[in-house]
Design an enzyme around this catalytic site. Structure first.
Site, PDB file in Angstrom:
ATOM      1  CG  ASP A 479     -15.537 -98.160  57.343  1.00 35.97           C
ATOM      2  OD1 ASP A 479     -14.748 -99.099  57.175  1.00 35.97           O
ATOM      3  OD2 ASP A 479     -15.326 -97.006  56.914  1.00 35.97           O
ATOM      4  CG  ASP A 549     -10.003 -96.650  52.409  1.00 35.20           C
ATOM      5  OD1 ASP A 549     -11.209 -96.690  52.093  1.00 35.20           O
ATOM      6  OD2 ASP A 549      -9.606 -96.584  53.579  1.00 35.20           O
TER       7      ASP A 549
HETATM    8  C1  GLA Z   1     -12.628 -95.908  56.051  1.00 35.57           C
HETATM    9  C2  GLA Z   1     -13.376 -96.193  54.764  1.00 35.57           C
HETATM   10  C3  GLA Z   1     -13.531 -94.914  53.986  1.00 35.57           C
HETATM   11  C4  GLA Z   1     -14.277 -93.905  54.815  1.00 35.57           C
HETATM   12  C5  GLA Z   1     -13.565 -93.682  56.129  1.00 35.57           C
HETATM   13  C6  GLA Z   1     -14.374 -92.845  57.075  1.00 35.57           C
HETATM   14  O1  GLA Z   1     -11.317 -95.559  55.809  1.00 35.57           O
HETATM   15  O2  GLA Z   1     -12.732 -97.180  54.031  1.00 35.57           O
HETATM   16  O3  GLA Z   1     -14.212 -95.156  52.785  1.00 35.57           O
HETATM   17  O4  GLA Z   1     -15.587 -94.355  55.041  1.00 35.57           O
HETATM   18  O5  GLA Z   1     -13.291 -94.917  56.798  1.00 35.57           O
HETATM   19  O6  GLA Z   1     -13.761 -92.655  58.290  1.00 35.57           O
END
Ligand code: GLA
Length: 737
Positions: A479, A549
């Site tokens: 990430d 997301d």
């Molecule tokens: C980001 C990612 C999510 C999740 C969060 C965790 O927003 O896109 O899928 O992994 O971080 O903090």
């Protein structure tokens, strides 16, 4: 042979089965562009394509020739300051303060296949016959700066890749303040410009408008390719659509700051530029040093946007993505993020995993919150050691238990970041990007590690390597959850600060390269708060990316539809999540959530144990269906049929290579009362084959030319719900010859 050179005329003809690309040495030694488009015959003399005219107010190169002005010539890699006034491809700041340069032809080389780009992601070939590369060598005589332009033409597809390499062969340091990957002058401006724009949770919406005089551009200055604009644009003829007409796609294989720009001059020509964003870019070249630009990929088609996308899909699936997972259907996964966020215990995790296993899920992914003091967004990033309060047996213990259930185990990292409240930051406060004497902005309470420094990358590598070799890990979600601010490295001198953004990305690529070579069978999924770094650069290391997301099925329709213009289905991370949806509060049927997610890597992001027994049965059918058809869904030929940006009924489909099997996804956003009948014209089938759909048979030509009747409400054996009577309805149609 694809590359034909006429040395006497100084002309190069790159000629594949579909395209021709023509350029020539101009009379001042610079390189001129003659043609790019559908394949044409070769002829010895293309000089008729060089059009000159003596125009009032033109600045001219030669006293005896009032017609030779760089302003009116189409060029290969233009510079500003010597009679061309358009935005240039390159700019070189010299010791005496001048920025004028002139790159003149010195020679060329041709090689079979395609060379690697040192430290950078790039398209590759597997056999020397697939492609041929021309390297044109130019030089700025005054500074001794050498420029090599790389052109690789693929024989079978309408694909050309380009990049540039600068080598300082002079005696003095120079500063490259602009070094684009591609410059392409086109003779007319009758195009629509399509960009892919949005923001967090609504990435890559296609936005089209007519090219106009002046400059139109998209780019990113955020340190990553961004949710806002993707490093991909299309120029299409106004009459072109999904199934017909001319279009050119421009894609940058890069994950950092970029600029994609079209400049239309007042005589109707277009200059396309694509490359690292020149703002804040300043790369010092000491004598003997060189600089390699990222790679740009151009695809030409005269068969419409679906054909354009399919060329990108094939290329990025088979000749950009690499490694063990490149051609393999992806495991059905479950991710705990939306089920627990950071609030979990080992027991809770095992309960979720157990249920998922029972319903057919193959891989459990533990998301954020498993390390250091990470219980909120305020702490822990940078400390990649398991939190024993949550996981008494550490990651190794948990991974063994998950494997004991008969599932694979995957883990979340955010390697590039640190919280102030972390051991890493307490030990190395100077390891973040920050400008001396000024405050630093945070994003989600986190700071960006200075990946331009090798010791920082080495440290993160060691921590990750330790966890990966200690536990049984089959998948990594990598990430990256904030954009860069106060971009400055404590490790570089003042006159190299303009290199930090690019050096940062080179550091990210370096870490990816080391981890993927050390753990070749681990499946990597990239992520940046969803789709904030969904670009070809990432695909070289991680064959799939978390698309957004936003897990709402209706929103995902748009996001996946928009992403498909450049990126293959196999690259799009897609999950079924809980309702009401966590981003929007919308409630969609379970079958619709799956029917959208099937066109991606497919997984779940909710606690399946909270579903009713009936829903759990539905999930079982979904995982069984995905396992049976994922090869086709992820690697088939993908067609967009009806756009959710334009219609209430959206549709897409995928067809097997032998055209004997296909799956159509049909989605109706809002229900309509007393609605019209509807037919959906399919694509890519064999007109003479008979296909069975739900026990009925239709010829391919019927399905493609008169259409599949979608108003009858019947869908047969597919995992889905009632159909025909609710909002957010959907159906899958399975076609078998
Ligand atoms: C980001 C990612 C999510 C999740 C969060 C965790 O927003 O896109 O899928 O992994 O971080 O903090």
């Amino acid at each position: 042979m694809s590359i034909i050179v006429n040395e006497a005329a100084g002309t190069f003809h790159l000629r594949g089965k579909r395209i021709s690309y023509l350029m020539t040495v101009l009379k001042n030694g610079q390189l001129g562009q003659l043609y790019f488009g559908k394949r044409i015959h070769h002829r010895e003399d293309f000089s008729y394509l060089l059009e000159y005219a003596a125009r009032p107010m033109a600045s001219c190169v030669f006293e005896e020739d009032k017609a030779f002005s760089m302003e009116h010539l189409k060029q290969e890699y233009a510079v500003y300051g010597t009679s061309d006034y358009r935005s240039p491809a390159a700019e070189v700041l010299q010791e005496n303060g001048s920025r004028v340069s002139q790159f003149c032809f010195r020679g060329y080389r041709i090689m079979k296949g395609k060379p690697k780009l040192e430290g950078l992601p790039a398209v590759y070939t597997e056999s020397l016959e697939e492609a041929e590369t021309l390297i044109v060598e130019l030089e700025d005589q005054v500074t001794g700066l050498r420029l090599e332009l790389y052109y690789t033409i693929f024989e079978e597809e309408g694909i050309l890749t380009r990049s540039a390499r600068f080598i300082n062969q002079g005696g003095k340091p120079l500063h490259l303040t602009r070094a684009m990957s591609l410059c392409l002058d086109l003779p007319d401006s009758e195009y629509d410009w399509i960009q892919f724009s949005g923001s967090w949770a609504r990435e890559r919406y296609p936005r089209a408008r007519r090219l106009e005089e002046g400059i139109q551009s998209v780019g990113s200055m955020r340190g990553h390719s961004s949710h806002e604009h993707n490093p991909f644009v299309i120029l299409k003829r106004p009459d072109a659509h999904e199934f017909q007409g001319e279009a050119i796609g421009f894609s940058l294989v890069y994950s950092g700051n970029f600029l994609a720009q079209a400049e239309v001059d007042t005589r109707g020509t277009v200059r396309m530029l694509l490359g690292i964003h020149p703002d804040w870019f300043d790369w010092k070249l000491e004598p003997g040093e060189s600089f390699q630009t990222p790679e740009a990929v151009i695809v030409y088609t005269d068969r419409g946007l679906n054909a354009l996308s399919q060329s990108f899909h094939r290329l990025y699936q088979r000749r950009l993505a690499r490694g063990y997972w490149r051609d393999r259907p992806r495991p059905v996964l479950i991710n705990n993020w939306e089920a627990t966020y950071m609030d979990f215990t080992e027991e809770k995790i095992l309960r979720i995993a157990e249920k998922a296993r029972e319903l057919g899920v193959e891989l459990f992914v533990l998301d954020d919150g498993w390390f250091g003091g990470r219980n909120t967004e305020h702490a822990g990033l940078g400390d990649w050691v398991p939190n024993r309060n949550k996981l008494p047996g550490g990651i190794r213990g948990l991974s063994e238990k998950i494997e004991g259930l008969g599932m694979k185990f995957g883990l979340w990292f955010e390697p590039e970041m640190v919280n102030r409240d972390s051991d890493l930051y307490r030990e190395h406060p100077d390891w973040i990007l920050r400008t001396p004497d000024r405050p630093s902005c945070h994003g989600r309470f986190q700071y960006v590690l200075d990946f331009s420094r090798k010791e920082v990358v080495d440290h993160v590598y060691r921590m990750m390597e330790k966890i990966l070799s200690d536990a049984r890990i089959s998948y990594i979600k990598w990430d990256m959850n904030r954009s860069i601010t106060e971009c400055y490295s404590a490790a570089l001198p003042p006159d190299r600060q303009g290199e930090v953004f690019h050096r940062y990305i080179l550091g990210v690529y370096d870490l990816y390269e080391r981890l993927t070579s050390r753990f070749p069978e681990v499946l990597f999924e990239s992520c940046a708060s969803g789709g904030g770094r969904f670009d070809p650069g990432m695909l070289y290391y991680a064959p799939q990316a978390w698309t957004s997301d936003d897990t709402d099925a209706v929103e995902r329709l748009k996001i996946q539809y928009g992403s498909s213009y450049c990126y293959p289905v196999s690259s799009m991370g897609s999950h079924v999540s809980a309702v009401p949806n966590h981003q929007l509060g919308r409630t969609t049927p379970l079958y619709t959530r799956a029917n959208v997610a099937f066109f991606g890597t497919f997984g779940y992001e909710l606690d399946l144990g909270r579903l009713s027994p009936k829903e759990q049965e539905e999930i079982k059918a979904q995982t069984a269906f995905m396992k049976k058809y994922r090869e086709l869904l992820q690697f088939g030929t993908f067609y967009r049929l009806s756009s959710p940006f334009e219609r209430n009924e959206a549709a897409w489909m995928t067809v097997s290579r032998d055209r004997r099997t296909a799956i159509v996804g049909w989605y109706r956003i809002l229900n309509r009362v007393n609605a019209s009948f509807s037919r959906l014209k399919l694509a890519g089938l064999d007109p003479d084959l008979e296909y069975e759909i739900n026990g009925r048979r239709f010829y391919g030509d019927e399905l493609m030319y008169l259409g599949l009747v979608t108003s009858d409400g019947s869908a047969g054996e597919m995992p889905e719900g009632p159909g025909g009577s609710c909002d957010f309805d959907s159906r899958l149609y399975l076609l078998k010859a």
